[in-house]
Structures are given as structure tokens and as C-alpha cells.
Enzyme design. Structure first.
Site, mmCIF file in Angstrom:
data_model
loop_
_atom_site.group_PDB
_atom_site.id
_atom_site.type_symbol
_atom_site.label_atom_id
_atom_site.label_comp_id
_atom_site.label_asym_id
_atom_site.label_seq_id
_atom_site.Cartn_x
_atom_site.Cartn_y
_atom_site.Cartn_z
ATOM 1 N N LYS A 66 0.844 -1.197 0.000
ATOM 2 C CA LYS A 66 0.000 0.000 0.000
ATOM 3 C C LYS A 66 0.881 1.251 0.000
ATOM 4 C CE LYS A 66 -3.974 1.887 2.609
ATOM 5 N NZ LYS A 66 -4.964 1.592 3.653
ATOM 6 N N SER A 141 -9.895 1.677 2.533
ATOM 7 C CA SER A 141 -9.015 2.460 1.710
ATOM 8 C C SER A 141 -7.968 1.624 0.967
ATOM 9 C CB SER A 141 -8.279 3.493 2.570
ATOM 10 O OG SER A 141 -7.479 2.850 3.537
ATOM 11 N N SER A 165 -10.195 -0.835 6.623
ATOM 12 C CA SER A 165 -9.586 -0.662 5.298
ATOM 13 C C SER A 165 -8.888 -1.874 4.709
ATOM 14 C CB SER A 165 -8.592 0.494 5.328
ATOM 15 O OG SER A 165 -9.285 1.691 5.167
HETATM 16 N N1 GLN Z 1 -13.267 3.833 5.805
HETATM 17 C C1 GLN Z 1 -12.791 4.207 7.098
HETATM 18 C C2 GLN Z 1 -12.415 5.654 7.098
HETATM 19 O O1 GLN Z 1 -12.701 6.288 6.157
HETATM 20 C C3 GLN Z 1 -11.652 3.340 7.500
HETATM 21 C C4 GLN Z 1 -10.421 3.708 6.805
HETATM 22 C C5 GLN Z 1 -9.264 2.848 7.218
HETATM 23 O O2 GLN Z 1 -9.418 1.813 7.838
HETATM 24 N N2 GLN Z 1 -8.092 3.333 6.911
HETATM 25 O O3 GLN Z 1 -11.861 6.174 8.008
#
Ligand code: GLN
Length: 477
Positions: A66, A141, A165
């Protein structure tokens, strides 16, 4: 032989029996990336340094990272304009471990900007597309990580999970995603989003591969002050096809309004599969679940606003040099850089977090959020007194269309309703494929266990996987 379609375990077996060389493996995946990434767009860029194929270590598996994991010599940007041009001078703890094990780093994978999001659409590079249906999002994400594995561009990938995410994109892309216990895997070199919630974890085709990759990345690291010095087992030993007598808690709060009927049906069918294998199913309650999303968006934005203060045009990446007529030209430089460098969602979160932390509001928001967080954790402690794992859907819906939710942040935030509690409580959780919608999109179920009991997650999901075939389906690209 279509090497790129093989799992990491299969690749290792082929190499061991000399049926394939490390070079064959590398070439097959490199060709696959060239063939399908123009459609999927999982990669921000392929690796600038080619791994040395002659001196490969014990686990020469093609892997993607990532875009928030520091990787020496690679441009790492969190998919944000503000970090454009930042070439990492060092390896994150997990990247070191991957390299030591002989991992073939194929490239850097797309994500929502600073990992804020659930769809991979807020990247400054544009969206990644779901390999099962290119007009849908891959989730986020870590959308690039999930899509790259689902599209067989890499055998496995690393992502980060602050509120879901890893698990939500794994669910949307029909693969396995595991968020380890907070402290199990070093966060050293992970560009922080919310430091008390972030964990790095594997995204893989199946549960066996998840155990193999977790073996590599787990363990104590003194450079991460929240890393826990606690015995790391061999996770592959947990891969036993036996759930007899295990108690699986199903929270009644999980099957509520907003849950897509197809997801519900698939998860209920999975519960039956485990029941037939001899697990005992118990209805349980996590009464503070309804407050999890609100609590998360206080704690996570507060920590994010503080973590992102370092991106000011001085130390990393982008710098705007406005012609300033004011006395304080430095402030103008900060402001212009941040204004130009951050996308809308990042600005929204910095403002929310700064507000929650400001004196006068701190007690009402941040402090109260932390208290509710403790209550959410206590809910889990209570259930784990009588259950080995907790089973829920991973996400309330299957993958949605690109563009469908991007202008409605609240509905985007709600797509993490099932995954957020595990981050707040610090416990491990996994998403495994458990079906498909009528429109052909993958569905995932989530299992959660006590802190440092990843073995239990792997055992139950392995047993489930042995009795189903969802994980072996491939998208038609
Ligand atoms: N979708 C969640 C957020 O927007 C989690 C994101 C994540 O786990 N990095 O914060």
C-alpha cells in the site's frame, strides 16, 4: 501453467519441487500486471528496483505494498498530492521483514488519500476499479491492495486497517483480509492515520496464504512504542479443519436495517455451514455497537488532524512558494501548500478532528469518545467470556458503483459499521469470501476474536473455506 493464478502456497510448492523458478514466477506476475492493470488501476507505480531473483529467500512471493508503507527508494505518497516527490529513505518494519523473507516487491498500490475512505476514489491518482465489475469500486481504503490480489496481479498484498480498510475491500473483491491485534505487527514506517487504531495486515487469496504472510510480518519491534513483545506462534499450525465444540457468537445488532438482503442471506448460510461442521451458534449482544461509527469519527479524525500537521511543505513532498505580501510569509507557505496538497476528504477530516480537540470541545467530544470506546471494548470482553469468535457481515452491501457515494460522506462512513468496532477494541478480525450477489459481486463475512488470538480466526475461517468454494472463484478480466 498460468503461474499468476496460483496462490502463494501453491507457488512455494512449485518452487520447492523445481517445477517453476523464481524468475518464472516474477515474469508471470509482471506480465499479468502489464496485461490487466490498465483496466484495474491497482498500482500507483510498479517497483523502481527489480528484486534480485538469483538470491531469493525462502518466500519469493510477488507482493504489492500500500502507498502508505515506507519502502526505500520508492516514491510513497499516501496517494496524496502533498507527498508527491517524497522518495522514502528507509523501509517500514513490515517491508524489512518482507524483504528478509525474499518477497518479490512488484510495486506500490493505490489507496484513498491518507487512507481516509471506503472506496479508493479519493486517491490523487484516480480510482482503482473492482476486478469483478469495472464500474464498481474495490472498497477502501486499501482498494489497490485488494484489487491487485483479486486480479491476480500479485499473490499477496499488505494494507492498513484503521476502521476496516483491509477487511471491507477484501470483502468487496472476494479475497481474504486480516486485521491483526493492535500491537501484533509493527507500525514503524507506516505513515500514520490514527495511531491508536492503525494496524498493517495481509490481503490474500485464501486463509492459508494469510497465515503465511502473518508469520512474516508479526512480532515485536522496539521502534514502535505500541508493539507488544508477546510470543508469535506459527500461524499455519492453526489451519485445522475442525470447529467442533467452538462457540460462535452472532450479535443481534448485526442484522439490522440497512443490511442488504443478499448479504444477509449469504452470511446466514455461512452460519449454517459452520453449524453443520459442529460449531455451536449463540445469539449475543454488543449493546454499544450503535455508537461505534460516531465514536470512531471523533477519535480517528482527532488523531488524524494531529498526525497530518507534519505535512506543511517544510519537511516532506510538495511545497508551494506563494509571493507573499504579508509579514508572515511562512504561514502563507504552509497555507498554500496544505490548500493545494490535500483533497476534500482530508480537509474535512482535519477540520473535524481539530474541532473535536479544541479547548472547550475536547471534553464534549474527544474525552467522551474515548469513554464510549472503553464501553465498546467491554462489550467484546463480555462476549468473549462465553464465545470463541464473533461472526458478522463484513460490510452492509456489496461493492457500490464508482461515483455513487463520493458526494455523500455520511453514507460512505456507514459502510464501515461492522469493521470499526474491532479497531476501537484493538482485537483481531478477518474477512473471508462467503458468497456472491445476483449481480456477480463478492460478499464477505467477518470473524472477530480476542486480542492475540489470530489463531482462532484462522482456524474457523480455514474450516469454513475447506467446506466452501467461494475463495477459488476468479473474476473474468
Ligand atoms: N473507511 C474508514 C475511514 O474512512 C476506514 C479507513 C481505514 O481503515 N483506513 O476512516
Amino acid at each position: 501453467m498460468s503461474l499468476h493464478l496460483k496462490s502463494a502456497k501453491e507457488i512455494l510448492d512449485l518452487i520447492k519441487s523445481s517445477k517453476a523458478s523464481v524468475k518464472d514466477v516474477y515474469d508471470a506476475f509482471a506480465a499479468r500486471i502489464q496485461a490487466v492493470d490498465p483496466k484495474v488501476k491497482a498500482f500507483v507505480h510498479t517497483a523502481t528496483q527489480k528484486p534480485n531473483l538469483d538470491t531469493a529467500g525462502t518466500m519469493p512471493i510477488p507482493i504489492g505494498l500500500k502507498d502508505n508503507l515506507n519502502t526505500k527508494g520508492e516514491e510513497i505518497t499516501c496517494s496524496s498530492k502533498i507527498l508527491k516527490g517524497y522518495v522514502s529513505p528507509y523501509d517500514a518494519g513490515v517491508v524489512e521483514k518482507v524483504k528478509q523473507s525474499g518477497g518479490l516487491i512488484m510495486g506500490i498500490l493505490n489507496q484513498d488519500e491518507f487512507a481516509f475512505g471506503s472506496s479508493c476514489e479519493s486517491s490523487c491518482y484516480g480510482p482503482t476499479y473492482n476486478p469483478w465489475n469495472l464500474s464498481c469500486v474495490p472498497g477502501g481504503s486499501s482498494g489497490g491492495s485488494a484489487a491487485a490480489v483479486a486480479a491476480n496481479e500479485v499473490a499477496w498484498a499488505l494494507g492498513s486497517d484503521t476502521g476496516g480498510s483491509i477487511r471491507q475491500p477484501a470483502s468487496f473483491c472476494g479475497i481474504v483480509g486480516l486485521k491483526p491485534t493492535y500491537g501484533r505487527v509493527s507500525r514503524y514506517g507506516l505513515i500514520a492515520f490514527a495511531s491508536s487504531l492503525d494496524q498493517i495486515g495481509p490481503l490474500t487469496q485464501n486463509v492459508t496464504d494469510a497465515a503465511l504472510l502473518l508469520n512474516i510480518i508479526s512480532g515485536y519491534d522496539e521502534r514502535d512504542s505500541t508493539s507488544v513483545n508477546f510470543h508469535v506462534p506459527d500461524y499455519t499450525k492453526a489451519l485445522v479443519n475442525d470447529v467442533r465444540g467452538l462457540k460462535i457468537g452472532v450479535p443481534k445488532e448485526a442484522f439490522v436495517e440497512g443490511l442488504d438482503p443478499e448479504v444477509r442471506a449469504a452470511v446466514e448460510a455461512s452460519i449454517d455451514v459452520l453449524k453443520k461442521q459442529g460449531a455451536e451458534i449463540k445469539e449475543v449482544s454488543l449493546p454499544h455497537t450503535p455508537y461505534a461509527v460516531a465514536t470512531y469519527y471523533i477519535v480517528a479524525t482527532a488523531e488524524a488532524s494531529s498526525n497530518l500537521a507534519r505535512f506543511d511543505g517544510v519537511r516532506f513532498g510538495l511545497r508551494k512558494n506563494p509571493i507573499s505580501t504579508r509579514k508572515n510569509a511562512l504561514t502563507d507557505m504552509y497555507e498554500e501548500t496544505r490548500f493545494a496538497g490535500f483533497g476534500d476528504e482530508v480537509k474535512r477530516r482535519i477540520m473535524l478532528g481539530t474541532y473535536a480537540l479544541s479547548s472547550g470541545y475536547y471534553d464534549a467530544y474527544y474525552l467522551r469518545g474515548q469513554k464510549v470506546r472503553t464501553m465498546i471494548k467491554q462489550d467484546f470482553d463480555n462476549v468473549f467470556n462465553t464465545c470463541d469468535v464473533i461472526l458478522t457481515p463484513t460490510a452492509p452491501t456489496v461493492a457500490f458503483r464508482v461515483g455513487e457515494k463520493i458526494s455523500d460522506p455520511l453514507s460512505m462512513y456507514l459502510s464501515d459499521i461492522y469493521t470499526i468496532p474491532a479497531n476501537l477494541a484493538g482485537i483481531p478480525a478477518i474477512s473471508v469470501p462467503c458468497g456472491f450477489s445476483k449481480s456477480g459481486l463478492p460478499i464477505g463475512m467477518q470473524l472477530q476474536a480476542k486480542a492475540f488470538n489470530e489463531e482462532m480466526l484462522l482456524r474457523v475461517s480455514y474450516a469454513y473455506e475447506q467446506n466452501t468454494s467461494w475463495h477459488s472463484q476468479k473474476p473474468n478480466l
